[in-house]
Design an enzyme around this catalytic site. Structure first.
Site, mmCIF file in Angstrom:
data_model
loop_
_atom_site.group_PDB
_atom_site.id
_atom_site.type_symbol
_atom_site.label_atom_id
_atom_site.label_comp_id
_atom_site.label_asym_id
_atom_site.label_seq_id
_atom_site.Cartn_x
_atom_site.Cartn_y
_atom_site.Cartn_z
ATOM 1 C CB ILE A 1 -0.854 -0.047 1.033
ATOM 2 C CG1 ILE A 1 -1.799 -1.340 1.370
ATOM 3 C CG2 ILE A 1 -1.841 1.523 1.287
ATOM 4 C CD1 ILE A 1 -2.878 -1.355 0.141
ATOM 5 C CG HIS A 2 2.731 2.833 -3.201
ATOM 6 N ND1 HIS A 2 2.221 1.712 -3.976
ATOM 7 C CD2 HIS A 2 3.038 3.510 -4.253
ATOM 8 C CE1 HIS A 2 2.251 1.813 -5.343
ATOM 9 N NE2 HIS A 2 2.568 3.031 -5.541
ATOM 10 N NE ARG A 3 -1.819 3.415 -7.829
ATOM 11 C CZ ARG A 3 -1.396 3.966 -8.791
ATOM 12 N NH1 ARG A 3 -1.489 5.248 -8.730
ATOM 13 N NH2 ARG A 3 -0.919 3.120 -9.707
ATOM 14 N NE ARG B 1 3.682 8.861 -0.794
ATOM 15 C CZ ARG B 1 3.349 8.369 -2.074
ATOM 16 N NH1 ARG B 1 2.845 7.369 -2.123
ATOM 17 N NH2 ARG B 1 4.179 9.227 -3.005
#
Length: 363
Positions: A208-210, A243
């Site tokens: 998960i990074h968006r 992030r």
């Protein structure tokens, strides 16, 4: 010898470009000059990365990163133009949808150099995504659009690209060649399974990074609550993106799943090969899951790879906790037939022939 300049800006683009680079070397008919814009600074992209992945080292590294979209694209445009004026290539090749992609295409087209766009025609239909803007503009100014799927070609036709002097080809997805090539090497080089004592089919792989997920705390909580629920049934393993890590720390959020440090490409392939299924908001990982015969739960509201959803290999759940749990229960029990050919074969060779033809026709 005719020359192409390849513009790259992120680690996944280097992996894809390596496929074409190997074909170019085999044929020995074209010279390739690689330019790294530096867009995504990546500690994993040391000299060891290029050696282990058998990727040609860029001739130019522009070191442009850490800026706003406008500043980054503008600086890239100026620097790439300098390189193209000096190198005088017969064509410029760009991949995907990064700022580097757009800057490379703009610089080339303004100098009258033919532009080849690999992964053309993809659409999320979400104009709030910078990537969507980049890919649409790049498609419009390119001369050769190499599409990974029939869906991508359909998108271009609906947008009226048939009215433009642009060649559109269903080349297949170059990532398929990359996964096949590196999949064999990963069995020798990967160490992540032993390090974390992971057993085949006994864990779920998550990335998960968006920005639309990490910057929306309600969405992020929904996703992690879904992952926590899955973890009660099967171990959830998540290489934690910087992030995502910083957002979790900022909001003092903790979840009882297995977080591990970011991994290199060989380790990621090993995780894909041995997991039970995949949960991700990444575009590329959706396809890599399919190539490795794994179902995928997509933590987004839309996907560019609609054929995966249409054929039942993937499910869109956004950040909805209940939908994620339901999708997990479905896919963990389903018997998927991954023999379907959705993304072509010998894609690198097809792309090489199309580029060579473009150059010949231009002279």
């Amino acid at each position: 010898m005719k020359k192409i300049v390849t513009i790259l800006g992120a680690r996944p683009q280097f992996v894809k470009a390596a496929v074409l680079s190997r074909v170019i070397v085999e044929h020995n008919e074209l010279e390739e000059v690689i330019v790294h814009t530096g867009q995504h600074y990546d500690n994993n992209m040391s000299m060891v990365f290029f050696e282990e992945m058998q990727i040609p080292v860029p001739k130019y590294n522009l070191n442009i990163n850490g800026l706003s979209h406008g500043a980054m694209t503008g600086q890239m445009l100026a620097k790439i133009e300098e390189v193209l004026i000096f190198e005088k290539p017969d064509a410029v090749v760009v991949y995907g949808d990064t700022n580097s992609t757009l800057a490379g295409a703009l610089a080339a087209q303004k100098l009258g150099i033919k532009v080849v766009h690999i992964e053309a025609g993809l659409r999320s239909f979400n104009m709030s995504m910078p990537e969507e803007v980049n890919r649409i503009v790049t498609d419009r100014i390119a001369n050769l659009l190499l599409c990974p799927t029939q869906t991508a070609i359909d998108n271009l036709e609906k947008e009226g690209f048939g009215n433009h002097d642009i060649k559109i080809v269903n080349s297949g997805d170059i990532m398929k060649d990359a996964v096949e090539f590196y999949g064999a090497l990963s069995q020798e080089k990967a160490t992540v399974l032993e390090k974390h004592q992971l057993v085949k089919n006994e864990f779920v792989l998550v990335t998960i990074h968006r920005q639309e997920n990490t910057d929306d705390i309600i969405a992020l909580k929904g996703i992690f609550e879904g992952l926590t629920a899955i973890h009660k049934h099967k171990k959830v393993v998540m290489p934690l993106h910087p992030r995502t890590k910083s957002i979790l720390e900022k909001h003092k959020l903790t979840y009882p799943i297995t977080f591990i440090d970011p991994v290199g490409y060989f380790d990621m392939l090993a995780l894909l090969q041995h997991c039970a299924l995949v949960v991700t908001d990444s575009g590329g990982l959706q396809k890599e899951a399919f190539f490795n015969k794994k179902a995928c739960i997509i933590a987004r509201e839309e996907t560019e790879w609609v054929e995966l959803v249409n054929h039942g290999f993937a499910t869109l759940v956004g950040s909805n906790t209940a939908n994620m749990q339901e999708a997990y229960q479905h896919h963990i029990l389903a018997k998927h037939d991954f023999s379907m050919s959705l993304y072509g074969n010998q894609v690198g060779e097809t792309i090489y022939k199309e580029i060579k033809m473009l150059i010949i026709q231009n002279n």
